[in-house]
Design a protein around this motif. Structure first.
Motif, PDB file in Angstrom:
ATOM      1  N   ASP A 171      -3.244 -10.904   4.630  1.00  0.00           N
ATOM      2  CA  ASP A 171      -4.423 -10.783   5.474  1.00  0.00           C
ATOM      3  C   ASP A 171      -4.900 -12.203   5.749  1.00  0.00           C
ATOM      4  O   ASP A 171      -4.792 -13.077   4.887  1.00  0.00           O
ATOM      5  N   ARG A 222       0.860  -1.192   0.000  1.00  0.00           N
ATOM      6  CA  ARG A 222       0.000   0.000   0.000  1.00  0.00           C
ATOM      7  C   ARG A 222       0.893   1.236   0.000  1.00  0.00           C
ATOM      8  O   ARG A 222       1.596   1.506   0.975  1.00  0.00           O
ATOM      9  N   ASP A 272       2.059  -6.931   6.760  1.00  0.00           N
ATOM     10  CA  ASP A 272       2.239  -6.334   5.448  1.00  0.00           C
ATOM     11  C   ASP A 272       2.537  -7.380   4.393  1.00  0.00           C
ATOM     12  O   ASP A 272       2.937  -7.066   3.281  1.00  0.00           O
ATOM     13  N   LYS A 287       2.435   1.215   6.514  1.00  0.00           N
ATOM     14  CA  LYS A 287       2.646  -0.016   7.280  1.00  0.00           C
ATOM     15  C   LYS A 287       1.372  -0.390   8.028  1.00  0.00           C
ATOM     16  O   LYS A 287       0.536   0.432   8.347  1.00  0.00           O
ATOM     17  N   ARG A 288       1.237  -1.667   8.304  1.00  0.00           N
ATOM     18  CA  ARG A 288       0.155  -2.169   9.146  1.00  0.00           C
ATOM     19  C   ARG A 288       0.654  -3.413   9.850  1.00  0.00           C
ATOM     20  O   ARG A 288       1.804  -3.830   9.667  1.00  0.00           O
ATOM     21  N   GLU A 289      -0.218  -4.039  10.665  1.00  0.00           N
ATOM     22  CA  GLU A 289       0.231  -5.162  11.492  1.00  0.00           C
ATOM     23  C   GLU A 289       0.849  -6.267  10.637  1.00  0.00           C
ATOM     24  O   GLU A 289       1.898  -6.792  10.943  1.00  0.00           O
TER      25      GLU A 289
END
Length: 498
Positions: free
Chosen positions: A381, A329, A378, A374-376
């Protein structure tokens, strides 16, 4: 997926065209200063904010397109001409979420551009390059379903399609989406064909058509045009006849005598509804289990996307968690430049600082100057199983409309071999799309609105610049429409009962 977002008005229209009516929009000229200032503002916003501006075009190519339009805008243009020119410019970015959204135009602009009595009184689909009638309306009611419009107002239908296509949004070079959007099937309040054909022929109060009927007879007819209010009233009446009170977004479900359940979902735009759609889907799978259904057909034809409603379905088709490969992202900005803020509207003000905590993306080819959100997780999901698994055979019906959340769903289904995709090639693009968060930009002089997506989703590896080809190709034809046949549904039924 259509977004119906209320927009704050920008600055007033130029004095010579304030709140023009439909006739004025076709005749009153906007000044070069007004046109060029709006184009410069739009260019600045796209270059500062749009993550896909150079995904399919080099900076040099896009700069040349801006410069060509700027030169054109050195001459006065009508509002209608400006709308067409800007639509072509945005379509050249090749992003399915970047366009002059009909629903988001300020009310005076909608009235000025879309309210003419010039709409062709037909519902039709572009099938194999042919304009095939699906329903005749008003004075065209006696045109048989499955008839082919060979000429419209003296122009070959194939030439008209070629003329309109460059105005229509698309993801990358997956061009199957554009004929689908240019079909006028009664699904949308604003039909893309009606808008662009009406702007190109604003005074077409009677349409002269050459029709080839399913029996091979050729007829030349003169059809009085409709206006937008009449087109929308017919759509509303159709919806009232078929709408299930329990499914306000048009979803339907039933199990036939063969024990096959069909879940039809024409859209996943459930943002603003209070309806418990998750609970409704729970009920669908409870019914499948209680009636010991042998198969399930998920019909996503015509569904552009919306929320990731498909995750609730996927959770019922698995007995072990599945990891969905997550695209990177990427965004272009840390904070929106202050001079752009007055012209941007959205539903979440945090988008103004979307990239505040993002990390610089390594400067690989085509991704220079990006920031990584960034997210938990990357890399993937995770979708967890939910409730009793539906263990029967499943099929998913797809078409060119599937380009956003439905495209993601189709990819998960295919990669995990949960069901065959049956129907026609999908929209979307395996390289990724742009979306997730949006600004709605109202240009102050023309009062034209543009949707600008803010997050670029970039797939890992080097996937093809294409949508998904179905596992079982089942294309429509004029003959099928005339006979009331549905090849894709027939193929799906054969799969789930075999």
């Amino acid at each position: 997926m259509q977004r119906r977002t209320s927009l704050q008005a920008g600055a007033a229209l130029a004095a010579t065209c304030a709140a023009p009516g439909f006739t004025q929009a076709q005749t009153t000229l906007l000044t070069p200063d007004a046109l060029r200032s709006d184009l410069a503002l739009l260019r600045r916003a796209l270059e500062a904010l749009h993550p896909g501006l150079h995904r399919y075009n080099s900076p040099t190519q896009m700069a040349a397109r801006f410069d060509v339009l700027d030169a054109r805008f050195r001459q006065p243009q009508t509002l209608a001409q400006a709308y067409l020119d800007l639509s072509a410019l945005l379509a050249s970015i090749r992003c399915g979420h970047t366009y002059l959204n009909f629903y988001n135009q300020p009310k005076p602009t909608q009235q000025a551009l879309f309210a003419g009595r010039n709409i062709l009184p037909l519902r039709f689909a572009w099938i194999g390059g042919e304009m095939v009638v699906t329903d005749g309306l008003a004075h065209a009611a006696d045109i048989p379903r499955g008839s082919v419009i060979e000429r419209l107002n003296g122009q070959r239908a194939s030439a008209l399609l070629a003329q309109l296509t460059p105005l229509v949004r698309v993801d990358g070079n997956n061009n199957v989406m554009q004929p689908g959007l240019l079909s006028a099937d009664g699904a949308d309040e604003y039909e893309t064909f009606d808008v662009f054909q009406g702007l190109l022929r604003p005074d077409q109060s009677v349409h002269r058509v050459v029709v080839r009927t399913p029996s091979g007879q050729r007829r030349t007819l003169e059809l009085p045009a409709m206006n937008l209010a009449e087109r929308q009233a017919l759509r509303k009446a159709d919806q009232a006849r078929i709408k299930d009170a329990a499914t306000p977004v048009g979803w339907t479900f039933g199990i036939n005598a063969q024990g096959v359940g069909t879940l039809s979902m024409p859209g996943w735009a459930v943002y603003n509804t209070r309806w418990d759609w998750k609970g409704w889907l729970d009920g669908v799978f409870t019914q499948l289990a209680s009636e010991k259904a042998r198969g399930l057909i998920i019909d996503l034809r015509g569904n552009e996307g919306g929320l990731d409603c498909g995750d609730e379905i996927l959770a019922r088709l698995i007995d072990q968690p599945i990891d969905v490969q997550a695209p990177r992202r990427l965004v272009r900005f840390r904070e929106v430049p202050a001079d752009l803020v007055p012209y941007l509207s959205t539903w979440d003000k945090s988008f103004r600082t979307l990239g505040k905590d993002a990390e610089p993306e390594p400067p690989t080819a085509g991704r220079e100057g990006f920031l990584h959100l960034k997210r938990e997780s990357d890399t993937s999901d995770r979708i967890e199983p939910k409730g009793p698994r539906f263990a029967g055979r499943t099929a998913v019906l797809v078409d060119a409309a599937n380009h956003s959340a439905t495209f993601r769903f189709n990819g998960i289904v295919r990669r995990n071999r949960l069901a065959p995709l049956i129907g026609e090639p999908t929209g979307g693009n395996q390289r990724g799309i742009n979306g997730g968060a949006f600004f709605f930009m109202t240009l102050p002089a023309t009062q034209i609105e543009a949707d600008i997506p803010l997050i670029g989703y970039f797939a890992q590896g080097n996937p093809p610049d294409a949508g998904f080809a179905p596992d079982v190709l089942a294309t429509r034809s004029a003959a099928d429409l005339a006979a009331g046949a549905d090849r894709a549904m027939q193929a799906a039924l054969r799969h789930v009962v075999s």
